[in-house]
Structures are given as structure tokens and as C-alpha cells.
Design a protein around this motif. Structure first.
Motif, short mmCIF file in Angstrom:
data_model
loop_
_atom_site.label_atom_id
_atom_site.label_comp_id
_atom_site.label_asym_id
_atom_site.label_seq_id
_atom_site.Cartn_x
_atom_site.Cartn_y
_atom_site.Cartn_z
N CYS A 189 0.99 -1.27 0.04
CA CYS A 189 0.17 0.16 -0.07
C CYS A 189 0.88 1.46 0.01
N GLU A 190 0.32 2.29 0.06
CA GLU A 190 1.07 3.68 0.04
C GLU A 190 1.44 4.07 1.44
N GLU A 191 2.47 3.44 1.87
CA GLU A 191 2.89 3.34 3.23
C GLU A 191 3.00 4.87 3.94
N GLU A 192 3.51 5.83 3.04
CA GLU A 192 3.74 7.02 3.45
C GLU A 192 2.44 7.63 3.78
N SER A 193 1.52 7.47 3.05
CA SER A 193 0.32 8.09 3.14
C SER A 193 -0.55 7.68 4.34
N VAL A 194 -0.29 6.34 4.52
CA VAL A 194 -1.10 5.43 5.60
C VAL A 194 -0.46 6.19 6.87
N LEU A 195 0.82 6.10 7.02
CA LEU A 195 1.55 6.47 8.23
C LEU A 195 1.34 8.09 8.59
N LEU A 282 -8.38 7.79 4.66
CA LEU A 282 -7.55 7.39 5.33
C LEU A 282 -7.44 8.08 7.02
N ASP A 283 -7.81 9.41 6.83
CA ASP A 283 -8.00 9.96 8.07
C ASP A 283 -9.04 9.58 8.98
N TYR A 284 -10.21 9.07 8.17
CA TYR A 284 -11.42 8.52 8.91
C TYR A 284 -10.80 7.02 9.44
N MET A 285 -9.92 6.38 8.74
CA MET A 285 -9.62 5.09 9.36
C MET A 285 -8.60 5.52 10.64
N ALA A 286 -7.76 6.57 10.58
CA ALA A 286 -7.05 6.72 11.48
C ALA A 286 -7.58 7.08 12.70
N HIS A 287 -8.65 7.49 12.77
CA HIS A 287 -9.37 8.06 13.81
C HIS A 287 -10.62 7.20 14.34
N SER A 288 -10.47 5.93 13.83
CA SER A 288 -11.43 4.93 13.91
C SER A 288 -10.95 4.18 15.27
N ASP A 289 -12.04 3.47 16.02
CA ASP A 289 -11.60 2.54 17.03
C ASP A 289 -11.51 0.87 16.46
N ILE A 290 -12.47 0.92 15.43
CA ILE A 290 -12.29 -0.17 14.76
C ILE A 290 -12.47 -0.23 13.40
N ILE A 291 -11.72 -0.99 12.52
CA ILE A 291 -12.03 -0.88 11.00
C ILE A 291 -13.09 -2.13 10.74
N LEU A 292 -14.10 -2.04 10.32
CA LEU A 292 -15.21 -3.08 9.70
C LEU A 292 -15.24 -3.06 8.39
N GLN A 293 -15.39 -4.28 8.22
CA GLN A 293 -15.40 -4.82 6.69
C GLN A 293 -16.63 -5.85 6.46
N THR A 294 -17.65 -5.73 5.85
CA THR A 294 -18.56 -6.86 5.86
C THR A 294 -19.06 -7.12 4.42
#
Length: 385
Positions: A189-195, A282-294
Motif C-alpha cells: 500500500c502507499e505506506e507514507e500516506s497511511v502513516l 485514510l484520516d477516517y480510518m486513522a481516527h476509528s476504534d475498529i475498522i469494519l468490513q462486511t
């Protein structure tokens, strides 16, 4: 000396996980010293015209690309060395013969490939994004017709590029005529953006007293957001204070209507937030408590890879593709599509901080071993040699 590669792609965009992975591959080829040309295909599929550099310049000036920052002047950026876009009308042997590999991201017509394959020295590779079952259904809902079309689509190629070892084996199991064509490159993945996203401000009004569940994916039936809404109801019913944030473009308006109706019928509409497409997902993911995928089906999910690197707890179903990334030591995995099972496992995990921390650490270790940039580059070099 590195090989020469032509990648033929339908669009330049980070909105699709499959296209995004293809862009990662293009960038990796460039970094590793391959001679890379990229053709952005324009339909109708009988004639493939490739956008000229003026069009590319205009396109890149308006989209977010590679590192999710707006490219103001693409020809002064690293993208310049990745792309050599050119014009031609009807494809001839000479257009292919100058490349060691042609990688088709689901653009070329298999009959066209079949016509050229025996006359050129190029190795034709077709990208296989997603599970075998979902790929078959893209052709037809009739089982016999879908199998016939799937086989026709892939048999003309020298190689089939998978992101998942499991899905590669599924292909061999169902279509023994294709055995020997499979290659697997586990994506990164785009590691720099994720971090970098982990230093962002919350993009939504975050309630710190509630568990923030974030599901990133385009709103369509395959992504199964209705199951996420049902999960939200199960958790709230068990006195767990939580909110669900859906982040992703609206592909199917009818499905969005269904999502809203189910949330209203279950009495959880005020805990559901539909944000639509967000470039800063990615900002939404970064501030989540759980990443959910269904989801009902996935390839090797980019969102899950990014969550692993972020060290976020992941809750999802044990399905093809996902199982290549995660096991029960890395994520909250439930019986496919059984919402009650997923809810029960989330509830158990929320009571045990040590378990949650172990899941996050184990997922990060799995990412580093199998999906990091280092592992990704090594796999590319050993495959395209």
C-alpha cells in the motif's frame, strides 16, 4: 538490465482498489528500474487509442494520485518518469513486440491477445482482481455461461496475475486448463500516506465516549454495508455505545436507500453516518476504534492492508482473499455473513484490551512479513525477470 513493461489500464484513479493496486505496481516497476510505458485505454474495445501527453497533463492536474496529494504540475513530479503515454490507432504487432511483458488490467479483448500471442515475443499477463466467484459473476449469473466466459477471458494469456494465493488455487481447482499460468504478487500500500494520516485531525465529529466503527468501501451490494448496519444494531442492543461511519462513493443509489431503510427500521439511524467518497478516507480510518468490513467478496483488500499498517483492530468475515491477509491471531474474524457471530466476537474483544493489542501487533507483523514495500519489491523482481 531490467525488462520492459507495458501496462494497459482503464483509468488513472485511486477510487477503485483494483486500479489503485495496478498504480502501485506501475510505480514499483519504475522505482525498481524497469522500462515502463502505460496506456490508458479509450473505448470502444475494438480499437485502443491511448491518450496523448496533453490529455494526461490535464487529467493529472485535476486528480489525486499516488500519495493522495494534488499534483499541481505532473511533469515536475516523480510521475514524469513513470509515464510515457503515446498515441496509436489500431494495435499492430510492433506495438507489442518491443515489450517483454504486457500487463492487461482488464482492458484488452481476449481475441485480440490470441491473435497476437503467437506472432510476438511478448509475455501477455492478465490481472485477476478479486475472487474467482466474483469474477465469474461479472460475466453472467448463469453458472454455465459464467464459467465458459471466465475460461475464454483468461486462456488467451500466458500468465494470470493474482494478489491472493488462495484465489490462485481456486482458479486451478475449478479450471485445470489454466494450471501453470498463475503468478502471485501480494500487494502492498502507499505506506507514507497511511502513516501520515495518523497525525491528521479527526475529519468528523468524533464521540470519544463511543466506539467508532469505520467501514470504507463504495456503496454497493457486494460491499455489504447493510450487514454493517445490522451489526451496529446488534452491538447497541447489547448496550455497547457505538457509531458507524460509512466512507465511500455511491455506486448504487438503490442500495443506499436500502441502507437507510434498514437503519431506520432497526432504530439505529441516528448512529449511522454516510460520508460518501472522501479523498482523505485514510484520516477516517486513522481516527476509528475498529475498522469494519462486511463485504460478500474481496480480492486482497487495500483497506485491510492499510488498517494492518495503522495498527487498527479489524473486524471482518473469514472470506477468500481476506484469509490471505489475516487469521484469528490478527483480526476479529467471523463466520461469513453471520452478523451475530461477528457482533459476539467484537463484544468479547472489547472486554479484553490485551487481546485487542495482540491482534493489532500480530496484524502489523503479518503486514511487514508479507505486504511491506520491501516484500512487495522482492516479489516483483523474482517474478518479472
Amino acid at each position: 538490465m531490467r525488462k520492459s513493461v507495458l501496462v494497459i489500464i482503464a483509468s488513472i484513479s485511486r477510487r477503485s482498489g483494483g486500479i489503485s493496486s495496478a498504480l502501485d505496481l506501475i510505480e514499483a516497476f519504475n522505482i525498481l528500474g524497469y522500462k515502463v510505458n502505460v496506456g490508458v485505454a479509450k473505448y470502444p474495445p475494438s480499437i485502443y487509442r491511448f491518450y496523448n501527453s496533453n490529455f494526461l497533463k490535464l487529467a493529472l492536474s485535476k486528480i489525486k494520485f499516488l500519495d493522495n496529494r494534488l499534483v499541481k504540475n505532473p511533469f515536475k513530479s516523480r510521475i514524469r518518469s513513470v509515464y510515457s503515454i503515446f498515441n496509436f490507432g489500431k494495435i499492430s504487432e510492433d506495438d507489442f513486440n518491443k515489450y517483454d511483458y504486457v500487463i492487461d488490467i482488464s482492458v484488452l479483448n481476449e481475441r485480440l491477445v490470441s491473435n497476437f500471442r503467437n506472432d510476438v515475443n511478448t509475455i501477455f499477463v492478465k490481472n485477476h482482481a478479486g475472487s474467482v466467484e466474483s469474477y465469474k459473476k461479472s460475466f453472467s449469473n448463469n453458472e454455465e455461461e459464467s464459467k465458459k466466459s471466465y475460461l475464454e477471458s483468461f486462456k488467451s494469456y500466458d500468465r494470470i496475475l493474482f494478489q491472493s494465493k488462495t484465489q490462485s488455487l481456486e482458479c486451478i481447482s475449478e479450471f485445470n486448463e489454466l494450471e501453470g499460468k498463475q503468478i502471485v504478487i501480494e500487494p502492498s500500500c502507499e505506506e507514507e500516506s497511511v502513516l501520515r494520516s495518523q497525525f491528521s485531525s479527526p475529519p468528523y465529529l468524533k464521540n470519544k465516549d463511543k466506539i467508532n466503527l469505520v467501514n470504507v468501501g463504495s456503496l454497493q451490494k457486494r460491499k455489504g454495508q447493510v450487514l454493517s448496519v445490522r451489526l451496529l444494531h446488534e452491538l447497541i442492543k447489547s448496550d455497547i455505545k457505538c457509531e458507524l461511519h460509512l466512507v465511500g462513493g455511491i455506486i448504487d443509489e438503490n442500495y443506499l436507500t436500502q441502507i437507510n431503510k434498514v437503519s431506520e427500521d432497526l432504530g439505529v439511524a441516528k448512529f449511522l453516518f454516510v460520508h460518501g467518497h472522501k479523498d482523505n478516507y485514510l484520516d477516517y480510518m486513522a481516527h476509528s476504534d475498529i475498522i469494519l468490513q462486511t463485504s460478500y467478496s474481496e480480492g486482497v483488500s487495500r483497506i485491510l492492508r492499510e488498517a494492518m499498517l495503522m495498527e487498527k483492530p479489524i473486524a471482518t468475515f473469514s472470506i477468500s482473499g481476506t484469509n490471505d491477509l489475516l487469521d484469528n491471531d490478527c483480526a476479529i474474524l467471523a463466520t461469513p455473513f453471520v452478523v451475530e457471530d461477528l457482533a459476539n466476537k467484537i463484544k468479547a474483544a472489547l472486554k479484553d484490551n490485551n487481546k485487542l493489542n495482540n491482534l493489532k501487533q500480530n496484524a502489523l507483523n503479518e503486514y511487514k512479513n508479507n505486504n511491506s514495500r520491501t516484500a512487495y519489491y522482492k516479489n516483483i523482481l523474482s517474478t518479472f525477470k
